[in-house]
Design an enzyme around this catalytic site. Structure first.
Site, short mmCIF file in Angstrom:
data_model
loop_
_atom_site.label_atom_id
_atom_site.label_comp_id
_atom_site.label_asym_id
_atom_site.label_seq_id
_atom_site.Cartn_x
_atom_site.Cartn_y
_atom_site.Cartn_z
N LEU A 211 0.66 -1.24 0.07
CA LEU A 211 -0.11 0.14 -0.21
C LEU A 211 0.95 1.54 -0.18
O LEU A 211 1.44 1.27 0.89
CB LEU A 211 -0.68 0.49 0.82
CG LEU A 211 -2.05 -0.96 1.07
CD1 LEU A 211 -3.10 -0.67 2.63
CD2 LEU A 211 -3.36 -0.81 0.16
N HIS A 212 0.25 1.97 -0.46
CA HIS A 212 1.41 3.75 -1.62
C HIS A 212 1.01 4.90 -1.96
O HIS A 212 1.46 5.86 -1.58
CB HIS A 212 2.97 3.48 -1.69
CG HIS A 212 3.13 2.68 -2.65
ND1 HIS A 212 2.33 1.77 -3.46
CD2 HIS A 212 3.65 3.20 -3.95
CE1 HIS A 212 2.95 1.96 -4.77
NE2 HIS A 212 3.37 3.24 -5.03
N ARG A 213 -0.25 3.91 -1.94
CA ARG A 213 -1.02 5.31 -3.29
C ARG A 213 -1.60 6.27 -2.51
O ARG A 213 -2.34 6.13 -1.58
CB ARG A 213 -2.03 4.91 -4.41
CG ARG A 213 -1.40 3.18 -5.28
CD ARG A 213 -0.45 4.87 -6.26
NE ARG A 213 -0.64 3.57 -7.38
CZ ARG A 213 -0.02 3.57 -8.69
NH1 ARG A 213 -0.02 5.18 -9.34
NH2 ARG A 213 0.76 3.09 -9.34
#
Length: 362
Positions: A211-213
């Site tokens: 997860l990083h958006r």
């Protein structure tokens, strides 16, 4: 020909590695490598250079972290003198990160042609910073190298000259294939290290999460809801979660019950949080997984090539071929949709996608 290659983040490194390797074999090409410093964490930068056998950059701009506009402008300020000093015949950029856009704009302002590798991908969602970077980079590019047919279609619809568009395939998969031979010995050890001290260690059955958006992790309400879904999934199958630095920061800001210290692991509710992994380690982790849950673009290409199903926590993707071939599924961010997709994937675990059928691998 002097080609200045500009990189700054993990997906850039994966894409530039095979290109630099081929350029160095050609006597008529003098490749330069510029690292903007956009990814400053050792696991996000230095280890990738080692794993991918990328030469030491000719220039490291050491741009500090910051807001997108600040970072793009700072890269341009630091890169412009390098372009003027080296006077390259072309500036080559890859992907869709801030460094990609900043380098393309700097080249145009310096009257140097731009070549964009991974051109034409479109999610058609301008709320995504990466989409803005893609569109603007293609707008100023002289040569556009495309990974899949949808990219060619998009560029032609936007009025780009056909003679400047080249469907060449995916260099990320070139890197992956080169890495497969080197990761054999470390695959099991990487998985066991990630699951050390957990009930999943004996069976090695787990899911991988990334997860990083910005659209997900920077929205505290949405991120909080998604985290509750992940905890529910963790009760069904252990989740290994290499935590991106920006995601770690957001988790602390939204008050997750337990965050992960850089030197520690955070294991709770079936989610096993670990520090960012190197390229070979992360490929090994994906290769042994039951499935991959992600919001990443690059993982949508890597995991299917390793024979893994991918559940994408987004409503749109710029890589539609994987959806069309049934190896990637958009599950959005709604609890019911994510859980339902996970249950279906676990029930169908015995039927793995064939890596050779992955369009990214062609």
């Amino acid at each position: 020909m002097r080609i200045m290659n500009v990189v700054g983040a993990r997906p850039n490194f994966v894409k530039i590695a095979p290109l630099i390797s081929e350029m160095r074999k050609c006597q008529d090409i003098s490749p330069l490598l510029v690292h903007t410093g956009q990814h400053y964490d050792e696991k996000m930068s230095d280890s990738f250079f080692r794993d991918l056998e990328i030469p030491v950059p000719d220039y490291n701009l050491c741009v500090p972290p910051g807001l997108r506009v600040t970072q793009v402008s700072e890269i341009m300020v630091r890169l412009a003198p390098v372009v003027m000093r080296e006077r390259p015949d072309v500036v080559l950029v890859v992907g869709d990160v801030n460094s990609t856009l900043a380098a393309a704009l700097t080249a145009v302002r310096s009257c140097v042609p731009v070549a964009h590798v991974e051109a034409g991908l479109r999610s058609f969602d301008l709320r995504m910073p990466e989409e803005v970077n893609r569109v603007m980079t293609d707008e100023v590019s002289d040569l556009m190298f495309v990974t899949e047919p949808s990219g060619v279609e998009n560029l032609l619809k936007e009025g780009k000259p056909p003679q400047r568009i080249f469907l060449v395939g995916n260099v990320m998969i070139d890197s992956l294939k080169r890495a497969l031979r080197r990761m054999e010995g470390s695959a099991i050890s990487a998985v066991r290290n990630a699951l050390r001290g957990t009930s999943a260690a004996p069976s090695l059955r787990y899911a991988v999460l990334t997860l990083h958006r910005q659209g997900l992790v920077d929205d505290p309400v949405l991120f909080g809801k998604v985290w509750k879904v992940l905890e529910e999934i963790g009760c069904r199958v252990p989740i290994i979660f290499p935590v991106h630095p920006r995601t770690h920061l957001r988790m602390r800001q939204i008050g997750c019950r337990r965050s992960m210290a850089d030197e520690d692991r955070g294991n709770f509710d079936g989610i096993h949080m670990i520090p960012p992994m190197g390229y070979l380690e992360f490929l090994s982790l994906q290769r042994q997984a039951a499935f991959v849950l992600t919001d990443s673009g690059g993982v949508q290409e890597e995991a299917p090539s390793l024979g893994k199903r991918v559940l994408v926590m987004r409503d749109v993707t710029e890589r539609p071929e994987g959806i069309q071939h049934g190896i990637i599924k958009l599950v959005g961010t709604r609890q019911a949709d994510i859980v339902s997709a996970v249950i279906e994937t676990l029930q169908d675990e015995g039927s793995r996608p064939n890596p050779g059928a992955n369009p990214s691998g062609e």
